[in-house]
Structure formats: structure tokens, C-alpha cells
Design an enzyme around this catalytic site. Structure first.
Site, short mmCIF file in Angstrom:
data_model
loop_
_atom_site.label_atom_id
_atom_site.label_comp_id
_atom_site.label_asym_id
_atom_site.label_seq_id
_atom_site.Cartn_x
_atom_site.Cartn_y
_atom_site.Cartn_z
CG ASP A 34 15.22 -6.04 -10.15
OD1 ASP A 34 14.80 -7.18 -10.27
OD2 ASP A 34 14.93 -5.30 -9.18
NE ARG A 84 11.37 -10.16 -12.28
CZ ARG A 84 12.27 -9.47 -11.53
NH1 ARG A 84 12.35 -8.15 -11.61
NH2 ARG A 84 13.09 -10.10 -10.73
C1 LIG Z 1 8.19 -9.05 -8.77
C2 LIG Z 1 8.33 -7.71 -9.42
C3 LIG Z 1 9.51 -7.37 -10.04
C4 LIG Z 1 9.64 -6.13 -10.67
N1 LIG Z 1 10.81 -5.83 -11.31
C5 LIG Z 1 10.92 -4.67 -11.98
C6 LIG Z 1 12.09 -4.36 -12.71
O1 LIG Z 1 13.05 -5.12 -12.74
N2 LIG Z 1 12.13 -3.19 -13.39
C7 LIG Z 1 11.07 -2.31 -13.39
O2 LIG Z 1 11.16 -1.27 -14.07
N3 LIG Z 1 9.97 -2.56 -12.67
C8 LIG Z 1 9.87 -3.71 -11.97
N4 LIG Z 1 8.73 -3.97 -11.25
C9 LIG Z 1 7.71 -2.90 -11.07
C10 LIG Z 1 6.70 -2.88 -12.21
O3 LIG Z 1 7.30 -2.47 -13.40
C11 LIG Z 1 5.52 -1.95 -11.87
O4 LIG Z 1 5.99 -0.64 -11.69
C12 LIG Z 1 4.77 -2.35 -10.61
O5 LIG Z 1 4.69 -3.74 -10.49
C13 LIG Z 1 3.34 -1.84 -10.64
O6 LIG Z 1 2.68 -2.31 -11.77
P1 LIG Z 1 1.54 -3.44 -11.78
O7 LIG Z 1 1.86 -4.36 -12.90
O8 LIG Z 1 1.39 -4.08 -10.47
O9 LIG Z 1 0.23 -2.68 -12.25
P2 LIG Z 1 -0.44 -1.33 -11.73
O10 LIG Z 1 -1.50 -1.00 -12.75
O11 LIG Z 1 0.56 -0.29 -11.41
O12 LIG Z 1 -1.11 -1.80 -10.38
C14 LIG Z 1 -2.22 -2.66 -10.32
C15 LIG Z 1 -2.73 -2.64 -8.88
O13 LIG Z 1 -1.79 -3.31 -8.04
C16 LIG Z 1 -1.59 -2.63 -6.81
N5 LIG Z 1 -0.18 -2.26 -6.67
C17 LIG Z 1 0.76 -2.21 -7.67
N6 LIG Z 1 1.96 -1.88 -7.17
C18 LIG Z 1 1.80 -1.72 -5.85
C19 LIG Z 1 2.68 -1.37 -4.79
N7 LIG Z 1 3.99 -1.12 -5.00
N8 LIG Z 1 2.17 -1.28 -3.55
C20 LIG Z 1 0.85 -1.52 -3.30
N9 LIG Z 1 -0.05 -1.87 -4.27
C21 LIG Z 1 0.42 -1.97 -5.53
C22 LIG Z 1 -2.49 -1.43 -6.83
O14 LIG Z 1 -3.68 -1.72 -6.14
C23 LIG Z 1 -2.80 -1.21 -8.30
O15 LIG Z 1 -4.05 -0.63 -8.48
C24 LIG Z 1 8.56 -5.20 -10.64
C25 LIG Z 1 7.36 -5.57 -10.04
C26 LIG Z 1 7.22 -6.79 -9.43
C27 LIG Z 1 5.93 -7.16 -8.80
#
Ligand SMILES: Cc1cc2nc3c(=O)[nH]c(=O)nc-3n(C[C@H](O)[C@H](O)[C@H](O)COP(=O)(O)OP(=O)(O)OC[C@H]3O[C@@H](n4cnc5c(N)ncnc54)[C@H](O)[C@@H]3O)c2cc1C
Length: 207
Positions: A34, A84
Site C-alpha cells: 500500500d 495498482r
Molecule cells: C483495493 C483498494 C486499494 C487501495 N489502496 C490504496 C493505497 O494503497 N493508498 C491510498 O492512498 N489509497 C488506497 N485506496 C483508496 C483510494 O485511493 C480511494 O481513496 C478510494 O478507493 C475511494 O476512491 P474511488 O476510486 O473508489 O472513487 P470515489 O470517487 O471516491 O468513489 C466512487 C464511489 O464509490 C463508492 N465508494 C468509494 N469508496 C467507498 C468506501 N470506502 N465505502 C463505501 N463506498 C465507497 C461511493 O459510492 C463513491 O461515490 C485503495 C482503494 C481500493 C479499492
């Protein structure tokens, strides 16, 4: 990596993580490292490059909100290190990161295209359905087969979308927290998205 002591000693942290990666290699598995807040980007990438050279079974994480990410992706792809791509979860200053949602989404699409062209086992970590649709279109235009593209989501979020992607032949990996230290993980996720607190309360009341 901060859970492995990165704040205390990069060398010691690397040693601990190497034990995990060695065990993953023995089991024919892999480890994803991560990415945390900006000050950890350099030491984390240094560690991933070192682990890749020694074991080969690691994937780096790049955050689309960081201005430096295009250069990092070019470098990691050049070294054959899988990436990723996520949007980024921390509050970073405008000097190092795009702060508007629209800019982050635009950069995500640009970096996803780069990964589809040059990446090894590209993985897109997002629940954003519009971005996922665009990534699928870009992959098709570039001749990337569905099983050459991985989507990653949090366990329990967008389940029907996860099933649909699997049925269409894409690889889907779910991020599943486990173990006894669930509380700090849970607090981190709440801090990242306070709306989850409402989500939790609603679901507790429904039971
Ligand atoms: C598998 C995975 C690994 C990740 N690893 C890292 C990392 O190593 N470092 C890092 O900085 N970030 C990491 N993240 C977090 C990422 O950077 C975002 O902050 C997070 O995924 C929300 O962004 P989004 O792309 O889903 O888009 P967004 O525009 O934030 O969300 C799109 C839609 O998805 C839904 N959604 C998104 N997140 C959630 C949630 N937590 N709970 C419920 N609904 C949600 C909502 O309905 C939202 O409207 C990771 C995320 C995932 C899925």
C-alpha cells in the site's frame, strides 16, 4: 509500511517485509505494498524496487492525485514492476497533489491509459463506475484482453459491479481486512470517508 516500522528504520522495515514477501514467493503468491501519505512515497518505492529485485512478486501502488505519479509509473513500468492505480486517500497539499476531484479523475484516466500501454499486470483500484467504464473502453482500444486487466475494490462495496466484472472475464481482487488489529484499520477507513459512519449506523439499525 508504517505498520512494519518505516518511521523507525527503513532498513529494519525492509527486513520485516522481506520475510513476508519471501513466504509469499514460497507459496507462489505475491504481496501488494500500500502507498501511504506523501512523505512515505520515496521510501516505499525504494523498498518495492528492492523487493522486486530480490523476489519479483510485489506490486506497487500509485496514487492518481500526486503530480509525480506519471514519472513514477514510467519508471516502475520500465523496471517491470506491476502497479495498482488508486485515486489516493490522504489530504495532501496542492504543491504535490491535484486537489480538485475533476483533476484527480482526469489524471486517473491518463495514468490508466499509460498503464494499459506499458504496465505489467495493470490493476485499477476504484469503485468509480464511470472510470471503470472508461478503463474497459481504453483496454479494448489497446487490445488488452479482459483477463489481462484487474479491478480492485474494497470488500462489500459495489458487490453487483464486482460480480458483473468477473462474469465479463475481468480479474477482480478484493481488499479484505483481517486479523486482530481491525480497530486501527477501521478508524483509518472512517477517516478516509466519514460517510461510512452513517453507512455503518444505518446497517446496524437495520439488523
Ligand atoms: C483495493 C483498494 C486499494 C487501495 N489502496 C490504496 C493505497 O494503497 N493508498 C491510498 O492512498 N489509497 C488506497 N485506496 C483508496 C483510494 O485511493 C480511494 O481513496 C478510494 O478507493 C475511494 O476512491 P474511488 O476510486 O473508489 O472513487 P470515489 O470517487 O471516491 O468513489 C466512487 C464511489 O464509490 C463508492 N465508494 C468509494 N469508496 C467507498 C468506501 N470506502 N465505502 C463505501 N463506498 C465507497 C461511493 O459510492 C463513491 O461515490 C485503495 C482503494 C481500493 C479499492
Amino acid at each position: 509500511l508504517t505498520h512494519f516500522g518505516l518511521d523507525f528504520s527503513e532498513r529494519a522495515c525492509r527486513g520485516y517485509v522481506a520475510e513476508v514477501v519471501a513466504e509469499a514467493k514460497r507459496l507462489n503468491n505475491s504481496v501488494e505494498v500500500d502507498m501511504e501519505a506523501y512523505p512515505y512515497v520515496e521510501p516505499t518505492l525504494r523498498t518495492v524496487v528492492d523487493l522486486h529485485e530480490r523476489f519479483g512478486c510485489v506490486r506497487a501502488v500509485i496514487q492518481a492525485y500526486l503530480r509525480r505519479s506519471e514519472a513514477d509509473i514510467e519508471r516502475l513500468c520500465g523496471l517491470g514492476i506491476p502497479v495498482r492505480l488508486c485515486k489516493g486517500a490522504y489530504k495532501e497539499p496542492a504543491s504535490v497533489a491535484f486537489t480538485r476531484k475533476r483533476e484527480v479523475n482526469e489524471n486517473y484516466r491518463r495514468l490508466a491509459a499509460l498503464l494499459l500501454e506499458k504496465g505489467v499486470q495493470p490493476a485499477m483500484a476504484t469503485h468509480d463506475e464511470r472510470i471503470i467504464a472508461d478503463v474497459i473502453r481504453m483496454a479494448g482500444e489497446r487490445g488488452v484482453a479482459p483477463d489481462g486487466l484487474e479491478f480492485q475494490m474494497l470488500y462489500g462495496i459495489r458487490r453487483s459491479l464486482q460480480r458483473r466484472l468477473v462474469s465479463e472475464g475481468y480479474r477482480v481482487r478484493l481488499y479484505v481486512p483481517y486479523g486482530v488489529a481491525w480497530y486501527p484499520y477501521f478508524m483509518r477507513r472512517l477517516a478516509e470517508r466519514p460517510a461510512n459512519l452513517l453507512f455503518l449506523i444505518r446497517n446496524l439499525l437495520r439488523r
